[in-house]
Design a protein around this motif. Structure first.
Motif, PDB file in Angstrom:
ATOM      1  N   TYR A  93     -21.676 -28.523  22.566  1.00 43.06           N
ATOM      2  CA  TYR A  93     -22.160 -27.165  22.825  1.00 43.06           C
ATOM      3  C   TYR A  93     -21.128 -26.381  23.637  1.00 43.06           C
ATOM      4  N   ALA A  94     -20.466 -27.061  24.567  1.00 41.15           N
ATOM      5  CA  ALA A  94     -19.425 -26.401  25.364  1.00 41.15           C
ATOM      6  C   ALA A  94     -18.091 -26.381  24.624  1.00 41.15           C
ATOM      7  N   GLU A  95     -17.748 -27.502  23.973  1.00 40.68           N
ATOM      8  CA  GLU A  95     -16.462 -27.579  23.279  1.00 40.68           C
ATOM      9  C   GLU A  95     -16.368 -26.569  22.138  1.00 40.68           C
ATOM     10  N   ALA A  96     -17.494 -26.344  21.448  1.00 40.61           N
ATOM     11  CA  ALA A  96     -17.478 -25.407  20.331  1.00 40.61           C
ATOM     12  C   ALA A  96     -17.104 -24.004  20.783  1.00 40.61           C
ATOM     13  N   GLN A  97     -17.597 -23.600  21.935  1.00 41.04           N
ATOM     14  CA  GLN A  97     -17.248 -22.272  22.436  1.00 41.04           C
ATOM     15  C   GLN A  97     -15.769 -22.206  22.829  1.00 41.04           C
ATOM     16  N   ALA A  98     -15.261 -23.301  23.383  1.00 41.75           N
ATOM     17  CA  ALA A  98     -13.836 -23.356  23.708  1.00 41.75           C
ATOM     18  C   ALA A  98     -12.991 -23.277  22.442  1.00 41.75           C
ATOM     19  N   PHE A  99     -13.435 -23.964  21.386  1.00 41.26           N
ATOM     20  CA  PHE A  99     -12.707 -23.910  20.114  1.00 41.26           C
ATOM     21  C   PHE A  99     -12.713 -22.490  19.542  1.00 41.26           C
ATOM     22  N   LYS A 100     -13.872 -21.860  19.570  1.00 40.68           N
ATOM     23  CA  LYS A 100     -13.982 -20.494  19.041  1.00 40.68           C
ATOM     24  C   LYS A 100     -13.036 -19.551  19.778  1.00 40.68           C
ATOM     25  N   LYS A 101     -12.975 -19.695  21.106  1.00 33.36           N
ATOM     26  CA  LYS A 101     -12.105 -18.832  21.906  1.00 33.36           C
ATOM     27  C   LYS A 101     -10.640 -19.070  21.553  1.00 33.36           C
ATOM     28  N   ARG A 102     -10.258 -20.348  21.419  1.00 35.64           N
ATOM     29  CA  ARG A 102      -8.873 -20.686  21.069  1.00 35.64           C
ATOM     30  C   ARG A 102      -8.519 -20.168  19.671  1.00 35.64           C
ATOM     31  N   LEU A 103      -9.437 -20.345  18.736  1.00 31.10           N
ATOM     32  CA  LEU A 103      -9.183 -19.915  17.359  1.00 31.10           C
ATOM     33  C   LEU A 103      -9.011 -18.403  17.288  1.00 31.10           C
ATOM     34  N   THR A 104      -9.877 -17.684  17.982  1.00 29.59           N
ATOM     35  CA  THR A 104      -9.781 -16.220  17.997  1.00 29.59           C
ATOM     36  C   THR A 104      -8.442 -15.765  18.575  1.00 29.59           C
ATOM     37  N   ALA A 105      -8.018 -16.414  19.660  1.00 25.51           N
ATOM     38  CA  ALA A 105      -6.739 -16.052  20.285  1.00 25.51           C
ATOM     39  C   ALA A 105      -5.569 -16.328  19.345  1.00 25.51           C
ATOM     40  N   LEU A 106      -5.633 -17.444  18.617  1.00 23.32           N
ATOM     41  CA  LEU A 106      -4.566 -17.774  17.674  1.00 23.32           C
ATOM     42  C   LEU A 106      -4.505 -16.764  16.536  1.00 23.32           C
ATOM     43  N   GLU A 107      -5.669 -16.355  16.036  1.00 24.43           N
ATOM     44  CA  GLU A 107      -5.707 -15.367  14.964  1.00 24.43           C
ATOM     45  C   GLU A 107      -5.197 -14.008  15.443  1.00 24.43           C
ATOM     46  N   GLN A 108      -5.538 -13.636  16.659  1.00 23.38           N
ATOM     47  CA  GLN A 108      -5.059 -12.366  17.204  1.00 23.38           C
ATOM     48  C   GLN A 108      -3.549 -12.401  17.413  1.00 23.38           C
ATOM     49  N   GLU A 109      -3.042 -13.542  17.838  1.00 19.97           N
ATOM     50  CA  GLU A 109      -1.601 -13.679  18.057  1.00 19.97           C
ATOM     51  C   GLU A 109      -0.825 -13.543  16.744  1.00 19.97           C
ATOM     52  N   SER A 110      -1.360 -14.139  15.666  1.00 23.64           N
ATOM     53  CA  SER A 110      -0.665 -14.083  14.375  1.00 23.64           C
ATOM     54  C   SER A 110      -0.948 -12.785  13.635  1.00 23.64           C
ATOM     55  N   GLY A 111      -2.030 -12.097  14.027  1.00 24.58           N
ATOM     56  CA  GLY A 111      -2.394 -10.854  13.361  1.00 24.58           C
ATOM     57  C   GLY A 111      -3.086 -11.052  12.030  1.00 24.58           C
ATOM     58  N   GLN A 112      -3.542 -12.292  11.765  1.00 27.65           N
ATOM     59  CA  GLN A 112      -4.182 -12.571  10.483  1.00 27.65           C
ATOM     60  C   GLN A 112      -5.239 -13.657  10.663  1.00 27.65           C
ATOM     61  N   PRO A 113      -6.450 -13.431  10.182  1.00 28.97           N
ATOM     62  CA  PRO A 113      -7.480 -14.465  10.303  1.00 28.97           C
ATOM     63  C   PRO A 113      -7.253 -15.586   9.286  1.00 28.97           C
ATOM     64  N   PHE A 114      -7.800 -16.740   9.572  1.00 29.14           N
ATOM     65  CA  PHE A 114      -7.755 -17.856   8.624  1.00 29.14           C
ATOM     66  C   PHE A 114      -8.786 -17.620   7.514  1.00 29.14           C
ATOM     67  N   ASP A 115      -8.404 -18.004   6.301  1.00 32.88           N
ATOM     68  CA  ASP A 115      -9.317 -17.930   5.165  1.00 32.88           C
ATOM     69  C   ASP A 115     -10.077 -19.234   4.965  1.00 32.88           C
TER      70      ASP A 115
END
Length: 391
Positions: A93-115
Motif C-alpha cells: 500500500y505504501a510502496e505502490a504510492q512510491a512507485f507511482k511518484k517515481r514513475l510520474t517523475a520519470l515520465e515528466q523528465e523524459s517528456g513522454q508517458p509510457f504506453d
C-alpha cells in the motif's frame, strides 16, 4: 511505443535475465525502452544495448523517507506473524504510492508517458498491486503454490490478478494460472500466452573460450542457482549412479552459487566424488560452459519455463531434463522429449547417458530449431504490441 520493463532486482537469475532480454528485444524492434528495478542490490545483469536507460526505484527507502514509513513497516511485520507471507501485500500500500511518484517523475523528465509497462514475476508486482493502471501487464514466470498466502489466499490472489492484463510464459504456467482462476473465482481482464525472449544473435557472437580454459576434462554440466527448487542433489546422485554403473569418463561441473552449496559439497564428499565433481561458482554469461559440455542437465523440481535449457540448445549442447511441472515440456518437443526424465537418480542417469551417446539426426536438429523459434525476440515483441497496443 514507449515501454518500461520492471523487475525486482538485476542479480543473476532466470527471471532477471528475461527482463533484460525483453528490454533489449523491445529496443531492437524500435521501441523506446527503459528498464526499472526495485531493490537496491548489486547489479549483475545489464542490457546488451547501452542505450537502454536503467533506473533504480528504491521503494522501501522512499517509504521510510515519508516519516510514517517505519511505523507502517513495523505494523506489516506484525501482521506477517499472524498471517504468514502477507508482509509484502500490506507493505505494498505504501510502496505502490512510491512507485507511482517515481514513475510520474520519470515520465515528466523524459517528456513522454509510457504506453506499456511490463512487470516480470510475482514478487515484482507484489510491490505495486494496489495501483490500477491499464498500461500494466503482469507476467507470471513460475508455478505458484495455490495456498501461498494461507487463509488469505483467495483475497490475495484476487487483489493481485483480478482485473489485470496477465501474461503466462509457458503452457504449464498458463495451466496453473487457469486452475487458480477457477479455484478462487479470479476475473483477470485477459490471460495471454507469451513466452520469454532469448537474444540468439548475442549468444552466437559471444566469444568462445577453449574447453581446457574452463575445465581440463570432458564434463557433464549442471548450471543454476544452488537452491532447493533446482534440485542439484538429484543431479549429483544421478551422476554417482553413472560413475558406479557405467564408468563414464566425464566429470560433473556445477556452475552457480546459492545457499545449498555447503550441503551439496557435503553430499559429494559423502558419495566419494570429491575428485570428480567441481563447483565453479557464478559464471556469467554461461554460454562457453554450454558450448563445451558433453551434456547439460536440468534437474529442477519445477520451472516456469527453463531459460537455461533454451540457452543450452542455442549453444548446441545436448540436453537432459526432469519432466517437472511448468514450462520444460514447452521446450522439450518432438525428439527432445526423449530426454525428459522421471525424478529418480536412475531415470535421470539413463537420460543423461542417452543424451550424450545418441547421434543427433536431422529430425532432431529440426525439432531444436522449431523449439528455439518460440523464443525469438522479434516474434515475442510483435505479440506484446498486437495484444496490448490498443488496450
Amino acid at each position: 511505443m514507449k515501454v518500461a520493463v520492471v523487475v525486482n532486482t538485476l542479480k543473476v537469475g532466470g527471471m532477471e535475465r528475461v527482463a533484460v532480454n525483453l528490454a533489449d528485444a523491445f529496443q531492437s524492434q524500435g521501441h523506446q525502452t527503459d528498464l526499472i528495478y526495485l531493490k537496491n542490490r548489486k547489479v549483475e545483469l545489464k542490457p546488451y544495448d547501452p542505450e537502454i536507460p536503467v533506473h533504480l526505484f528504491d521503494l522501501k527507502k522512499d517509504v521510510f523517507k515519508t516519516g510514517v514509513g517505519a511505523l507502517w513497516f513495523g505494523a506489516c511485520r506484525l501482521s506477517n506473524v499472524l498471517l504468514r507471507k502477507t508482509f509484502p501485500l500490506f507493505f505494498a500500500y505504501a510502496e505502490a504510492q512510491a512507485f507511482k511518484k517515481r514513475l510520474t517523475a520519470l515520465e515528466q523528465e523524459s517528456g513522454q508517458p509510457f504506453d506499456l509497462i511490463v512487470f516480470r514475476g510475482h514478487g515484482t508486482f507484489e510491490h505495486i498491486w494496489p495501483l490500477a493502471d491499464p498500461r500494466f501487464v503482469f507476467a507470471c514466470e513460475s508455478v505458484q503454490p495455490q495456498e501461498h498466502y494461507g487463509k488469505l489466499s483467495r483475497w490475495a490472489f484476487n487483489q493481485l490478478y483480478g482485473n489485470r492484463h496477465m501474461v503466462c510464459i509457458s503452457n504449464g504456467v498458463m495451466d496453473n494460472f487457469q486452475e487458480m482462476v477457477q479455484r478462487y473465482d479470479i476475473r483477470p481482464k485477459d490471460a495471454t500466452l507469451i513466452s520469454n525472449p532469448v537474444e540468439f544473435d548475442y549468444i552466437a557472437q559471444y566469444p568462445d573460450a577453449g574447453r581446457d580454459v574452463l575445465h581440463s576434462k570432458p564434463y557433464i554440466l549442471g548450471l543454476g542457482r544452488l537452491n532447493p527448487v533446482k534440485n542439484f542433489p538429484l543431479l549429483i546422485r544421478a551422476y554417482h549412479h553413472l560413475v558406479e554403473t557405467q564408468q563414464i569418463e566425464q566429470d560433473l561441473v556445477i556452475v552457480g552459487e546459492g545457499k545449498e552449496r555447503s550441503s551439496l559439497e557435503a553430499l559429494v564428499q559423502e558419495l566419494g566424488l570429491t575428485e570428480r565433481v567441481s563447483f565453479k561458482g557464478l559464471q556469467t554469461p554461461s554460454y562457453p560452459w554450454f558450448r563445451h559440455a558433453d551434456v547439460f542437465v536440468l534437474s529442477s523440481k519445477s520451472e516456469g519455463l527453463g531459460m537455461v535449457l533454451i540457452e543450452a540448445l542455442a549453444c548446441g549442447a545436448p540436453i537432459a531434463a526432469t519432466n517437472c511441472p511448468g514450462g520444460v515440456p514447452h521446450i522439450m518437443r518432438g525428439e527432445l522429449s526423449h530426454y525428459l526424465s522421471d525424478m529418480t537418480p536412475e531415470a535421470l542417469a539413463d537420460k543423461i547417458l542417452s543424451a550424450m551417446n545418441t547421434p543427433k539426426t536431422e529430425s532432431y536438429q529440426r525439432d531444436v530449431e522449431l523449439s528455439l523459434a518460440q523464443f525469438d525476440g522479434k516474434n515475442i515483441v510483435d505479440t506484446f504490441v498486437k495484444t496490448y497496443a490498443a488496450k
